[in-house]
Write an enzyme that holds these catalytic residues in place. Structure first.
Site, short mmCIF file in Angstrom:
data_model
loop_
_atom_site.label_atom_id
_atom_site.label_comp_id
_atom_site.label_asym_id
_atom_site.label_seq_id
_atom_site.Cartn_x
_atom_site.Cartn_y
_atom_site.Cartn_z
N LYS A 125 1.26 -1.12 -0.55
CA LYS A 125 0.52 -0.15 -0.12
C LYS A 125 1.00 1.02 -0.17
O LYS A 125 0.46 2.57 -0.25
CB LYS A 125 -0.86 0.11 1.55
CG LYS A 125 -2.00 -1.02 0.99
CD LYS A 125 -3.11 -1.26 2.37
CE LYS A 125 -4.01 -2.48 1.77
NZ LYS A 125 -4.97 -2.86 2.79
N GLN A 136 -5.24 -1.96 9.05
CA GLN A 136 -5.29 -3.57 8.54
C GLN A 136 -5.94 -4.61 9.51
O GLN A 136 -5.41 -4.86 10.54
CB GLN A 136 -3.88 -2.95 8.56
CG GLN A 136 -3.24 -4.64 7.61
CD GLN A 136 -3.64 -4.30 6.15
OE1 GLN A 136 -3.10 -3.34 5.10
NE2 GLN A 136 -3.95 -5.87 5.37
N ASP A 154 -11.11 2.43 3.27
CA ASP A 154 -11.85 1.29 2.94
C ASP A 154 -13.71 0.33 2.91
O ASP A 154 -13.51 -0.73 3.16
CB ASP A 154 -11.05 0.61 4.14
CG ASP A 154 -10.05 -0.63 3.71
OD1 ASP A 154 -9.62 -0.34 2.60
OD2 ASP A 154 -8.93 -1.09 5.45
#
Ligand code: NAP
Length: 283
Positions: free
Chosen positions: A52, A96, A119
């Site tokens: 990322k 995460q 997200d």
């Protein structure tokens, strides 16, 4: 068979984002920023976070990693999320996953301001998705839809079968495919005779986390196959679909790695950029 090359498509789109972020820089504006919270040292998570960060650099998006120890308490993660919620230089934030078991994932995800939810996991953003309102789409389903669109695959009228019903992949991808006119079947662990259902699929999306769950005999000739699974087996990354067998009978297929994974990261960056634009408008 045509390979759905997520790696190449994501890279192209990340470079297109770079053109946009360069333009902001030229105008003397600040750059978008993504904050990543990583708890513990799960090797797969460390590798995803690295990917990322690399993609952010390609796209001209700033990123900051908040790496916390495995035994971090819930209230300390919550306090960090609150600080990042208040930080006007942070446009997008992700936690995460997976996080250590002593932490409450649902609570923490929903502490992230929905306006910074890069997200697309916040309950309000998911609710908006299910009611077809403007929202931040979850990164993996968005990446899959973008990849299919890139190859000009028409969804309308297809029988789409999705294996997996998680909140972050299976369920939202079913919603997005249905919105585009596919007829949907969602399979899970209680599904009887999985192969019966998968063999009906014109478009098969597999997100089970079970290595090589889908074999050649479970796929209809000419099907489009999207393999979301990422499994490390004997030191090698493999998908939920037996790629070597299935590739010979399908019309399109994503590889693992370099299929859905890079598209997920690109979608995360595109979400971050979208949030940045809405923050810039408010400022
Ligand atoms: P998850 O939350 O564990 O959900 C897995 C789903 O698959 C569940 O709905 C489960 O059914 C179903 N399932 C498991 N075994 C099955 C079987 N034998 N037959 C039918 N259905 C079965 O996983 P997830 O977060 O959705 O992720 C799925 C996979 O995608 C994992 O390998 C993950 O690493 C990968 N992933 C990849 C990306 C990427 O960017 N490439 C992003 C996210 C996830 P039940 O609901 O009945 O338990």
């Amino acid at each position: 068979m045509i390979l759905l090359d997520g790696f190449a498509v994501a890279n192209e789109r990340n470079l297109a984002l770079k053109q946009l972020t360069d333009e902001h820089l030229r105008k003397g504006e600040r750059l978008p920023k993504l904050a990543i919270i990583l708890i513990g040292d799960n090797p797969a998570s460390l590798s995803y976070v690295k990917g990322k960060g690399k993609a952010c650099a390609v796209a001209g998006i700033l990123h900051e990693l908040h790496h916390l120890p495995e035994d971090t308490k819930q209230e300390n993660v919550a306090a960090l999320i609150e600080t990042l919620n208040q930080d006007s230089t942070v446009d997008g934030m992700i936690l995460q996953l997976p996080i250590p078991r002593h932490l409450d994932e649902e609570v923490l995800i929903n502490l992230i301001k929905k306006e910074k939810d890069a997200d697309g996991f916040h309950v309000i953003n998911q609710g908006n998705l299910y009611q077809k309102r403007p929202t931040i789409e979850p990164a993996t389903p968005k990446g899959i839809m973008t990849l299919l669109a890139h190859y000009d695959i028409k969804i309308s009228g297809l029988n789409a079968v999705i294996v997996g019903r998680s909140n972050i992949v299976g369920f939202p991808v079913a919603r997005l495919l249905m919105d585009q006119g596919a007829t949907i079947t969602v399979c899970h662990r209680q599904t009887k005779d999985l192969g019966f259902h998968t063999r009906q699929a014109d478009l098969l999306v597999v997100a089970s986390g079970k290595p090589h769950l889908v074999t050649k005999d479970m796929v209809k000739e000419g099907a489009i196959v999207v393999d979301v699974g990422v499994n490390r087996v004997d030191g090698k990354l493999i998908g939920d679909v037996d790629f070597d067998e299935v590739k010979d009978i399908c019309s399109y297929i994503t590889p693992v790695p370099k299929g859905v994974g890079p598209m997920t990261i690109n979608a995360l960056l595109e979400n971050t950029y979208k949030l940045y634009l809405s923050h810039s408008k408010e400022a």
